[in-house]
Design an enzyme around this catalytic site. Sequence first.
Site, PDB file in Angstrom:
ATOM      1  N   LYS A 150       1.118  -0.951  -0.090  1.00  0.00           N
ATOM      2  CA  LYS A 150       0.449  -0.098  -0.059  1.00  0.00           C
ATOM      3  C   LYS A 150       0.711   1.313  -0.203  1.00  0.00           C
ATOM      4  O   LYS A 150       1.970   1.200   0.632  1.00  0.00           O
ATOM      5  CB  LYS A 150      -0.376  -0.222   1.625  1.00  0.00           C
ATOM      6  CG  LYS A 150      -1.885   1.322   1.541  1.00  0.00           C
ATOM      7  CD  LYS A 150      -2.719   0.741   2.558  1.00  0.00           C
ATOM      8  CE  LYS A 150      -3.852   1.939   2.568  1.00  0.00           C
ATOM      9  NZ  LYS A 150      -4.858   1.528   4.031  1.00  0.00           N
ATOM     10  N   SER A 173      -9.587   1.521   2.791  1.00  0.00           N
ATOM     11  CA  SER A 173      -9.072   2.193   2.272  1.00  0.00           C
ATOM     12  C   SER A 173      -7.963   1.105   1.173  1.00  0.00           C
ATOM     13  O   SER A 173      -7.207   2.239   0.441  1.00  0.00           O
ATOM     14  CB  SER A 173      -7.955   3.036   2.932  1.00  0.00           C
ATOM     15  OG  SER A 173      -7.097   2.528   4.008  1.00  0.00           O
ATOM     16  N   SER A 178      -9.310  -0.702   7.002  1.00  0.00           N
ATOM     17  CA  SER A 178      -9.009  -1.125   5.586  1.00  0.00           C
ATOM     18  C   SER A 178      -8.248  -2.379   5.382  1.00  0.00           C
ATOM     19  O   SER A 178      -7.869  -2.444   4.161  1.00  0.00           O
ATOM     20  CB  SER A 178      -8.107   0.759   5.584  1.00  0.00           C
ATOM     21  OG  SER A 178      -8.686   1.517   5.747  1.00  0.00           O
TER      22      SER A 178
HETATM   23  N1  GLN Z   1     -12.802   3.263   6.313  1.00  0.00           N
HETATM   24  C1  GLN Z   1     -12.375   3.657   7.528  1.00  0.00           C
HETATM   25  C2  GLN Z   1     -12.012   5.082   7.566  1.00  0.00           C
HETATM   26  O1  GLN Z   1     -12.479   5.671   6.383  1.00  0.00           O
HETATM   27  C3  GLN Z   1     -10.986   2.417   8.383  1.00  0.00           C
HETATM   28  C4  GLN Z   1      -9.898   3.415   7.275  1.00  0.00           C
HETATM   29  C5  GLN Z   1      -8.321   2.831   7.851  1.00  0.00           C
HETATM   30  O2  GLN Z   1      -8.605   1.752   7.756  1.00  0.00           O
HETATM   31  N2  GLN Z   1      -7.762   3.043   7.053  1.00  0.00           N
HETATM   32  O3  GLN Z   1     -11.540   5.796   8.590  1.00  0.00           O
END
Ligand code: GLN
Length: 476
Positions: free
Chosen positions: A80, A155, A179
């Site tokens: 990532k 994400s 994410s």
């Molecule tokens: N979808 C969650 C957020 O927007 C989790 C994001 C993540 O785990 N980086 O914060």
Amino acid sequence: MHDYATLSASAITEGLKNKNFSAVEICRAAISAARDTGQKLNAFISIAEEKAIKQAEAIDRKLAAGKTPGRLAGVPVALKDNICYTDYPTTCGSHILENFVPPYDATCVKKLLEADAVVIGKTNMDEFGMGSSSENSYFGPVKNPIGGQLVPGGSSGGSAGAVAAGIVPVAFGSDTGGSIRQPAAFCGVYGLKPTYGAVSRYGLVAFASSMDQIGPFARNARDVALAYSAVCGKDDCDTTSKDFDQPDFDGLLDTDRKFRIGLPKEYFQEGLDSEVAAKVENAADVLRKAGHEILNISLPRTPLAIATYYIIANAEASSNLARYDGVKFGLREADDILAVMYSKTRSAGFGTEVKRRIMLGTYVLSAGYYEAYYHKAQQVRELIKDDFANAFKIVDLLLAPTTPTPPFKIGEKIDDPLAMYLSDIFTVPANLAGIPALSIPIGTTSDGRPVGGQFMAPAFGELSLFQIAGWFERTS
Ligand code: GLN
């Protein structure tokens, strides 16, 4: 011609030892898939071709010299784009870091290279990890490889998509509130959020430091265990990483061990898609019939988790992202007046969702609101931890849906941040409590969209997660 796309990481390490192919061949195949399929999906931000080929050549030389290869020898991996890797940009999906080339490798990257993995590129993501669909990237949205103009989840959508599309057998993401697990569920692959402190965060660009964890995606349980074991462990560069006994998972995965598994009733209420519910119930039935004990239990503070998470995560993000001011990193929008330079840089450099979170986070930390929001959220976080501690007095593992719905269409929720935040409702509790959770594929909906179920375990209970996932994979 060999179909490398279907090979697991373990099959690659075996095949290399048996000289069925070379590390360079595997690496070239992965790079060409990243360029071709990866580009169609918009899954990659950069491809590390030159360095990857050199790494693969070095592994081939090592094997030819009869030396013992590392446990991920020749396995192409994708990272990532919030994990620092030298010589290529680490953008975090943001304009503000578009040209930022880190001066050091993240600890997990160092470990991957020591294990002889080959880093083929950096994957697309929601800007700074903020999102649940991989649509919030400065580099454009990622597409789910199953087609239908669906989001891959976020994400870490680029990493999940790269694994699901057969570009790489293993990729790494980060999970602050879901994410890794949420995109794993949406793309039909395995995704592990390790115990907080199990994998070093050194070199992971911070979003919400008390919850961020790096973890792997793969297409089977054994590869998840293999990838996790290569990167976990105490690191002096991260004071929140912990010393713990790490068993050698390899010989422990095929087990007939019977677990007591809890189904938390708060995860099966209003808002849960009926097909997702049916798949999780079916998974529970399969487990029950095989002799695992299934119990209905309660995690009563679950309804508070989303609000608690979004207060704490945004508070930490507003503080962590203060460093992007046009002076130390990345983008600068020049101006003679320092304060104007700061604001022009941040205004041009950050996207809408990141700005929204910085505003919210700054608000909950400000004088007068700190006690009412941030402090209260920290107290509720303790109660959520207590819920899990109480549950794990009764059961070994918890089973729940990973997400309330199957993957949705690109654009469907982008204008409704609250609807988007609700896709994290089942994943954020594990981050707040610091426990490990593994999302596995448990079937598809009637129109063919993947459904994920997640197992959660007490801190450092990763072995149980790999065992139950491996068992489920063999049985279903
Ligand atoms: N979808 C969650 C957020 O927007 C989790 C994001 C993540 O785990 N980086 O914060």
